[in-house]
Design a protein around this motif. Sequence first.
Motif, PDB file in Angstrom:
ATOM      1  N   GLN A 173      33.662  29.773  66.996  1.00 42.88           N
ATOM      2  CA  GLN A 173      33.004  28.901  66.025  1.00 42.88           C
ATOM      3  C   GLN A 173      33.924  28.720  64.816  1.00 42.88           C
ATOM      4  OE1 GLN A 173      29.591  30.340  63.456  1.00 42.88           O
ATOM      5  NE2 GLN A 173      28.462  28.864  64.722  1.00 42.88           N
ATOM      6  N   PHE A 174      34.049  27.459  64.345  1.00 43.11           N
ATOM      7  CA  PHE A 174      34.813  27.188  63.131  1.00 43.11           C
ATOM      8  C   PHE A 174      33.955  27.522  61.917  1.00 43.11           C
ATOM      9  CE2 PHE A 174      35.885  24.034  59.758  1.00 43.11           C
ATOM     10  CZ  PHE A 174      37.084  24.615  59.369  1.00 43.11           C
ATOM     11  N   LEU A 175      34.485  28.374  61.027  1.00 46.34           N
ATOM     12  CA  LEU A 175      33.727  28.819  59.864  1.00 46.34           C
ATOM     13  C   LEU A 175      34.112  28.111  58.573  1.00 46.34           C
ATOM     14  CD1 LEU A 175      33.621  32.715  60.301  1.00 46.34           C
ATOM     15  CD2 LEU A 175      32.011  30.990  61.162  1.00 46.34           C
ATOM     16  N   ALA A 176      35.413  28.078  58.271  1.00 46.66           N
ATOM     17  CA  ALA A 176      35.812  27.626  56.936  1.00 46.66           C
ATOM     18  C   ALA A 176      37.251  27.142  56.928  1.00 46.66           C
ATOM     19  CB  ALA A 176      35.647  28.759  55.922  1.00 46.66           C
ATOM     20  N   GLN A 177      37.516  26.280  55.973  1.00 44.34           N
ATOM     21  CA  GLN A 177      38.865  25.794  55.689  1.00 44.34           C
ATOM     22  C   GLN A 177      39.186  26.082  54.228  1.00 44.34           C
ATOM     23  OE1 GLN A 177      40.433  21.769  57.040  1.00 44.34           O
ATOM     24  NE2 GLN A 177      39.860  21.314  54.927  1.00 44.34           N
ATOM     25  N   ILE A 178      40.364  26.625  53.970  1.00 46.79           N
ATOM     26  CA  ILE A 178      40.803  26.908  52.610  1.00 46.79           C
ATOM     27  C   ILE A 178      42.081  26.141  52.343  1.00 46.79           C
ATOM     28  CG2 ILE A 178      41.509  28.688  50.959  1.00 46.79           C
ATOM     29  CD1 ILE A 178      40.080  30.721  52.784  1.00 46.79           C
ATOM     30  N   VAL A 179      42.083  25.326  51.299  1.00 53.81           N
ATOM     31  CA  VAL A 179      43.302  24.659  50.846  1.00 53.81           C
ATOM     32  C   VAL A 179      44.015  25.633  49.914  1.00 53.81           C
ATOM     33  CG1 VAL A 179      44.251  22.708  49.571  1.00 53.81           C
ATOM     34  CG2 VAL A 179      42.279  22.379  51.079  1.00 53.81           C
ATOM     35  N   LEU A 180      45.178  26.118  50.351  1.00 53.56           N
ATOM     36  CA  LEU A 180      45.831  27.202  49.618  1.00 53.56           C
ATOM     37  C   LEU A 180      46.347  26.774  48.251  1.00 53.56           C
ATOM     38  CD1 LEU A 180      47.696  29.116  52.473  1.00 53.56           C
ATOM     39  CD2 LEU A 180      45.411  29.482  51.536  1.00 53.56           C
ATOM     40  N   ASP A 181      46.506  25.461  48.017  1.00 49.86           N
ATOM     41  CA  ASP A 181      46.869  25.019  46.673  1.00 49.86           C
ATOM     42  C   ASP A 181      45.777  25.358  45.665  1.00 49.86           C
ATOM     43  OD1 ASP A 181      49.409  24.072  47.055  1.00 49.86           O
ATOM     44  OD2 ASP A 181      48.814  21.993  47.369  1.00 49.86           O
ATOM     45  N   ASP A 182      44.514  25.450  46.123  1.00 50.74           N
ATOM     46  CA  ASP A 182      43.431  25.865  45.228  1.00 50.74           C
ATOM     47  C   ASP A 182      43.658  27.281  44.714  1.00 50.74           C
ATOM     48  OD1 ASP A 182      42.160  23.465  45.615  1.00 50.74           O
ATOM     49  OD2 ASP A 182      40.700  24.229  47.054  1.00 50.74           O
ATOM     50  N   LEU A 183      44.384  28.057  45.510  1.00 51.57           N
ATOM     51  CA  LEU A 183      44.676  29.440  45.158  1.00 51.57           C
ATOM     52  C   LEU A 183      45.935  29.565  44.326  1.00 51.57           C
ATOM     53  CD1 LEU A 183      43.711  32.407  45.882  1.00 51.57           C
ATOM     54  CD2 LEU A 183      45.285  32.285  47.805  1.00 51.57           C
ATOM     55  N   ASN A 184      46.738  28.486  44.300  1.00 49.69           N
ATOM     56  CA  ASN A 184      48.033  28.502  43.616  1.00 49.69           C
ATOM     57  C   ASN A 184      48.931  29.587  44.182  1.00 49.69           C
ATOM     58  OD1 ASN A 184      49.952  27.539  41.814  1.00 49.69           O
ATOM     59  ND2 ASN A 184      49.352  28.983  40.207  1.00 49.69           N
ATOM     60  N   ARG A 185      48.865  29.756  45.512  1.00 56.46           N
ATOM     61  CA  ARG A 185      49.716  30.726  46.194  1.00 56.46           C
ATOM     62  C   ARG A 185      50.363  30.030  47.385  1.00 56.46           C
ATOM     63  NH1 ARG A 185      46.534  35.651  48.297  1.00 56.46           N
ATOM     64  NH2 ARG A 185      46.441  36.101  46.081  1.00 56.46           N
ATOM     65  N   PRO A 186      51.697  29.879  47.423  1.00 59.12           N
ATOM     66  CA  PRO A 186      52.337  29.152  48.521  1.00 59.12           C
ATOM     67  C   PRO A 186      52.163  29.853  49.852  1.00 59.12           C
ATOM     68  CG  PRO A 186      53.983  30.282  47.195  1.00 59.12           C
ATOM     69  CD  PRO A 186      52.675  30.422  46.455  1.00 59.12           C
ATOM     70  N   MET A 187      52.216  29.052  50.902  1.00 55.12           N
ATOM     71  CA  MET A 187      52.017  29.567  52.248  1.00 55.12           C
ATOM     72  C   MET A 187      53.207  30.387  52.716  1.00 55.12           C
ATOM     73  SD  MET A 187      51.066  27.248  55.517  1.00 55.12           S
ATOM     74  CE  MET A 187      51.978  27.450  57.026  1.00 55.12           C
ATOM     75  N   ASP A 188      54.380  30.109  52.213  1.00 57.83           N
ATOM     76  CA  ASP A 188      55.537  30.907  52.599  1.00 57.83           C
ATOM     77  C   ASP A 188      56.475  31.019  51.411  1.00 57.83           C
ATOM     78  OD1 ASP A 188      56.831  28.152  54.564  1.00 57.83           O
ATOM     79  OD2 ASP A 188      57.127  28.590  52.445  1.00 57.83           O
ATOM     80  N   SER A 189      57.626  31.636  51.609  1.00 62.01           N
ATOM     81  CA  SER A 189      58.536  31.917  50.503  1.00 62.01           C
ATOM     82  C   SER A 189      59.593  30.836  50.345  1.00 62.01           C
ATOM     83  CB  SER A 189      59.224  33.265  50.735  1.00 62.01           C
ATOM     84  OG  SER A 189      59.892  33.264  51.990  1.00 62.01           O
ATOM     85  N   GLY A 190      59.472  29.707  51.077  1.00 65.00           N
ATOM     86  CA  GLY A 190      60.439  28.626  50.969  1.00 65.00           C
ATOM     87  C   GLY A 190      60.148  27.746  49.768  1.00 65.00           C
ATOM     88  N   ASN A 191      60.665  26.528  49.813  1.00 60.98           N
ATOM     89  CA  ASN A 191      60.524  25.610  48.692  1.00 60.98           C
ATOM     90  C   ASN A 191      59.479  24.533  48.965  1.00 60.98           C
ATOM     91  OD1 ASN A 191      62.566  26.820  47.094  1.00 60.98           O
ATOM     92  ND2 ASN A 191      64.116  25.865  48.399  1.00 60.98           N
ATOM     93  N   LYS A 192      58.436  24.891  49.703  1.00 64.31           N
ATOM     94  CA  LYS A 192      57.403  23.919  50.030  1.00 64.31           C
ATOM     95  C   LYS A 192      56.694  23.455  48.756  1.00 64.31           C
ATOM     96  CE  LYS A 192      55.057  24.678  53.947  1.00 64.31           C
ATOM     97  NZ  LYS A 192      55.736  23.860  54.920  1.00 64.31           N
ATOM     98  N   GLN A 193      56.351  22.178  48.717  1.00 64.41           N
ATOM     99  CA  GLN A 193      55.605  21.648  47.598  1.00 64.41           C
ATOM    100  C   GLN A 193      54.103  21.815  47.796  1.00 64.41           C
ATOM    101  OE1 GLN A 193      57.104  20.466  44.707  1.00 64.41           O
ATOM    102  NE2 GLN A 193      58.800  21.440  45.795  1.00 64.41           N
ATOM    103  N   ASP A 194      53.675  21.948  49.039  1.00 68.59           N
ATOM    104  CA  ASP A 194      52.252  22.139  49.299  1.00 68.59           C
ATOM    105  C   ASP A 194      52.019  23.544  49.831  1.00 68.59           C
ATOM    106  OD1 ASP A 194      51.943  22.073  52.452  1.00 68.59           O
ATOM    107  OD2 ASP A 194      53.391  20.529  51.919  1.00 68.59           O
ATOM    108  N   GLY A 195      50.817  24.059  49.609  1.00 72.07           N
ATOM    109  CA  GLY A 195      50.520  25.418  50.026  1.00 72.07           C
ATOM    110  C   GLY A 195      49.947  25.540  51.416  1.00 72.07           C
ATOM    111  N   GLY A 196      49.626  24.413  52.056  1.00 70.08           N
ATOM    112  CA  GLY A 196      49.071  24.474  53.392  1.00 70.08           C
ATOM    113  C   GLY A 196      47.584  24.764  53.375  1.00 70.08           C
ATOM    114  N   VAL A 197      47.044  24.977  54.562  1.00 70.79           N
ATOM    115  CA  VAL A 197      45.624  25.269  54.715  1.00 70.79           C
ATOM    116  C   VAL A 197      45.443  26.458  55.651  1.00 70.79           C
ATOM    117  CG1 VAL A 197      44.945  22.864  54.324  1.00 70.79           C
ATOM    118  CG2 VAL A 197      45.294  23.688  56.658  1.00 70.79           C
ATOM    119  N   MET A 198      44.332  27.140  55.483  1.00 70.77           N
ATOM    120  CA  MET A 198      43.920  28.202  56.401  1.00 70.77           C
ATOM    121  C   MET A 198      42.630  27.761  57.074  1.00 70.77           C
ATOM    122  SD  MET A 198      42.774  32.169  55.597  1.00 70.77           S
ATOM    123  CE  MET A 198      44.422  32.807  55.292  1.00 70.77           C
ATOM    124  N   ALA A 199      42.573  27.913  58.384  1.00 71.96           N
ATOM    125  CA  ALA A 199      41.367  27.623  59.151  1.00 71.96           C
ATOM    126  C   ALA A 199      40.867  28.916  59.779  1.00 71.96           C
ATOM    127  CB  ALA A 199      41.640  26.576  60.227  1.00 71.96           C
TER     128      ALA A 199
END
Length: 215
Positions: A39-65
């Motif tokens: 069952q799909f529970l939740a989606q988190i936009v990581l930019d809301d957390l102000n924490r990047p998804m990885d240690s590179g130079n990404k401009q967006d933080g990605g999402v968690m499902a």
Amino acid sequence: MTYGGPGEPEGLATRTGGIPLTPAGTTWPHCATCHGPMQFLAQIVLDDLNRPMDSGNKQDGGVMAIFMCQNDPGMCDEWSPIAGGNRALLFPADGLAPMSAPTPGENDEEVLRLGAVSAVTLVPSPAADYFSAREEWASRSGNELRNVLGQLGGQPDWLQGDETPRCSTCTHPMDLVAQFEEGPDHSTAMNFGGCGTAFAFTCAPCVQAAFLWQC
């Protein structure tokens, strides 16, 4: 995270319920025990957390499902971060589309998705811990505690002992992304054992995620 009313089921926003947004070709997760779709529970936009998804130079933080098995609740160790009864997946934010559900007839719709989509409103709090912040918000705003959906970031407030998972790649303790309550409406709530609370974690450098709950 507080209840913000009905949410958009396919929106690129932090929400519970609806349809997961994923890169094209992503396969719907299946339980390692019963092999049924989760069952799909939740989606988190990581930019809301102000924490990047990885240690590179990404401009967006990605999402968690976040997904969890509900084919036979309580029988697939869906509370565990390692037993295979749940999945927390990380994706870059670009190029996402609504995820295709498993083959029709493989499982009932209510097993694949929550019965409602809840938008999330983020409210800052000066309280020292999550449970204090929850009580303070309810008292100050005149809302019921059930309208608190959880917290974004911060430190986990455990119902039992500390179960912070370690990254399967680097073995370091993971960081909290979100803590979840079951939801404001019992008929459409997430199932964390009845009045339980859940935790989503990530290891940003290794792009790994984990999910568990306690009650």
